[in-house]
Motif scaffolding. Structure first.
Motif, PDB file in Angstrom:
ATOM      1  N   SER A  56       2.662  10.893   3.475  1.00  0.00           N
ATOM      2  CA  SER A  56       2.532   9.464   4.082  1.00  0.00           C
ATOM      3  C   SER A  56       2.744   9.785   5.538  1.00  0.00           C
ATOM      4  O   SER A  56       2.887   8.614   6.251  1.00  0.00           O
ATOM      5  CB  SER A  56       4.072   8.932   3.635  1.00  0.00           C
ATOM      6  N   TYR A  88       5.235   4.788  -1.699  1.00  0.00           N
ATOM      7  CA  TYR A  88       5.505   4.878  -0.119  1.00  0.00           C
ATOM      8  C   TYR A  88       7.140   4.716  -0.013  1.00  0.00           C
ATOM      9  O   TYR A  88       7.783   4.013  -0.327  1.00  0.00           O
ATOM     10  CB  TYR A  88       4.666   3.681   0.700  1.00  0.00           C
ATOM     11  N   SER A 100       5.976  -1.924  -7.139  1.00  0.00           N
ATOM     12  CA  SER A 100       6.398  -0.974  -6.031  1.00  0.00           C
ATOM     13  C   SER A 100       5.946   0.333  -6.713  1.00  0.00           C
ATOM     14  O   SER A 100       6.079   1.295  -6.043  1.00  0.00           O
ATOM     15  CB  SER A 100       7.885  -1.024  -5.798  1.00  0.00           C
ATOM     16  N   ASN A 112       5.125  -3.148   1.267  1.00  0.00           N
ATOM     17  CA  ASN A 112       4.919  -2.000   2.223  1.00  0.00           C
ATOM     18  C   ASN A 112       4.216  -2.300   3.489  1.00  0.00           C
ATOM     19  O   ASN A 112       3.575  -3.515   3.676  1.00  0.00           O
ATOM     20  CB  ASN A 112       3.787  -0.978   1.475  1.00  0.00           C
ATOM     21  N   THR A 159       9.965  -0.667   2.260  1.00  0.00           N
ATOM     22  CA  THR A 159       9.735  -0.066   1.099  1.00  0.00           C
ATOM     23  C   THR A 159      10.832  -0.423  -0.024  1.00  0.00           C
ATOM     24  O   THR A 159      11.828  -0.656   0.117  1.00  0.00           O
ATOM     25  CB  THR A 159       9.947   1.557   0.905  1.00  0.00           C
ATOM     26  N   VAL A 165      -0.335   1.282   4.356  1.00  0.00           N
ATOM     27  CA  VAL A 165      -0.280   1.497   2.862  1.00  0.00           C
ATOM     28  C   VAL A 165      -1.307   1.013   2.155  1.00  0.00           C
ATOM     29  O   VAL A 165      -1.921   1.374   1.100  1.00  0.00           O
ATOM     30  CB  VAL A 165       1.278   1.475   2.484  1.00  0.00           C
TER      31      VAL A 165
END
Length: 455
Positions: free
Chosen positions: A209, A175, A374, A125, A405, A129
């Motif tokens: 986000s 994210y 993740s 990411n 991502t 983030v």
């Protein structure tokens, strides 16, 4: 038996129950992020036998040959199959398979297989983030029995989860950029392999986000994300549309949804677009809350964090994602073409959701296996009200490294009773996802849904 790995300590064991713990983590725990833990809370070290390597940052540079806006070059194209799990040998690997995965070998013994490759911990990411995740660790809290949250934005809200609800919120809020345009579709495949692709045009605006977002601005607006979906084909369904506003505090204001019907040419509120209502044009093969492996309010279930285990999951599936693979190549009887899939051993969090006695749902129990790197749900085993395995969901993931991502390219829901499956996210014959769009709120209103509706 689930292995308690790394983070599962004696002190944490008390929290591995359906009881909701609202306490934030300590500064000492948060300081582990980016050190012995990855910035998102995974164990940075590899496993004991080396079959899972250490995380070293994931994919941080665009692979040679990749053109922004195009299909994704496979960074691991030279990797070879290490071995293949089949119905003949799956019991040798049973420790690293979910019950649902085992059932697929038993249900389709002649054709289902898992080609296993070298494990690549490719998830990554942006730094913003990671920074937000560390801040969230010190401030994020669940609201009212876990039906909302506060004190978090941008990053994973609970990188060091204390209970199952925190872990499932991490999946919901992982994210995926600030906005994305997706053109693709889904196919409900018959037992004989016949299918028709339902085309979709989807936009997702993720308020959680966006650059500049704060926990305070999120709480004020009370919107996590806005989702709009229009059917583009076949002609008889084209123009049918759905709009969803997902809220931060779902007790203060539950999910809002609207549908546009081309026959009636009217926009209507759709309070039933939730829980086990049938998914859009899914031929009864998934529920609304199956979408994205799980979505929506968690209030109908008790959530238990069972710990971690090592599991073979569909990871780095760039061959399945490629524009060189056509739908006829992918969609085969009983399951997607296993020769296009890639499985790797990864550590996953195990979360078990059990239906509360006062509620109804077609799934009495669900077990989710969530990638530690993740927070993407990789496998979902769903049980009916008899306690029998009903459906198995598999998320075939890739790293969209232009964002970056880790996200699924294709979600597949196997219905064990009908011996059919639903594949969602077919985009091989379409334009690639566009993460560069900058939509505005005016595009996500009931009025906009009506304007855009057409046959």
């Amino acid at each position: 038996m689930i292995k308690k790995l790394g983070l599962i300590t004696a002190g944490l064991a008390l929290a591995l129950s359906s009881q909701i713990v609202l306490a934030k983590v300590s500064q000492a725990e948060a300081d582990k992020l980016g050190k012995e833990l990855t910035p998102l809370g995974a164990e940075k070290a590899g496993n004991a036998d080396g079959s899972i390597p250490a995380w070293t940052g994931g994919i941080t540079e665009l692979p040679a040959g990749y053109t922004p806006g195009g299909f994704h070059v496979d960074p691991f194209a030279d990797d070879k199959v290490l071995f293949t799990i089949t119905a003949a040998n799956y019991k040798e690997y049973a420790e690293f398979l979910s019950d649902g995965q085992k059932k697929l070998f038993e249900t389709y013994p002649d054709t289902y297989k898992m080609p296993v490759y070298q494990t690549r911990r490719s998830a990554s990411n942006p730094q913003k983030v990671y920074d937000a995740t560390k801040a969230n660790a010190l401030s994020a809290e669940l609201l009212d029995e876990g039906n909302g949250l506060k004190g978090a934005s941008m990053g994973v809200p609970f990188p060091i989860p204390k209970n199952g609800l925190e872990a499932i919120w991490n999946h919901t809020l992982r994210y995926r950029g600030a906005a994305v345009q997706r053109n693709g579709g889904q196919a409900a495949v018959t037992a004989s392999g016949d299918f028709n692709v339902i085309g979709f045009d989807e936009q997702l605006m993720i308020k959680y986000s966006e650059d500049g977002v704060t926990p305070e601005t999120l709480a004020e607006e009370n919107i996590l994300f806005k989702f709009k979906q229009s059917v583009t084909s076949p002609a008889r369904l084209a123009g049918t549309a759905l709009l969803v506003h997902e809220t931060v505090d779902q007790v203060k204001e539950p999910r809002q949804a609207w549908t546009y019907n081309t026959g009636q040419r009217r926009v209507r509120r759709a309070p039933n677009v939730a829980y086990d209502a049938p998914g859009t044009a899914a031929d009864g093969l998934r529920t609304t809350d199956d979408f994205d492996m799980y979505n929506g309010s968690p209030n109908r279930y008790n959530w238990e964090l069972k710990g971690k285990k090592e599991l073979y999951v569909a990871y780095n599936n760039y061959a399945l994602h490629s524009d060189a693979a056509k739908y006829d190549d992918i969609l085969k009887p009983n399951h997607v073409n296993p020769d296009l899939t890639r499985f790797e051993k990864h550590r996953v969090w195990v979360v078990e959701a059990t239906l509360k006695p006062e509620f109804r749902h077609v799934y009495q129990k669900r077990t989710f296996y969530i990638d530690e790197d993740s927070w993407q749900i990789q496998v979902a085993d769903m049980y009916d009200n008899r306690g029998e395995l009903y459906r198995v969901g598999i998320a075939h993931g890739v790293n969209y490294y232009e964002v970056p991502t880790q996200w699924s390219t294709l979600d597949v829901y196997h219905d064990l009773n009908s011996r059919r499956y639903l594949a969602i996210g077919l985009d091989n014959e379409e334009q690639m996802y566009d993460f560069s769009i900058e939509p505005n709120d005016r595009e996500f209103t009931p009025q906009a849904l009506r304007r855009e509706g057409k046959r």
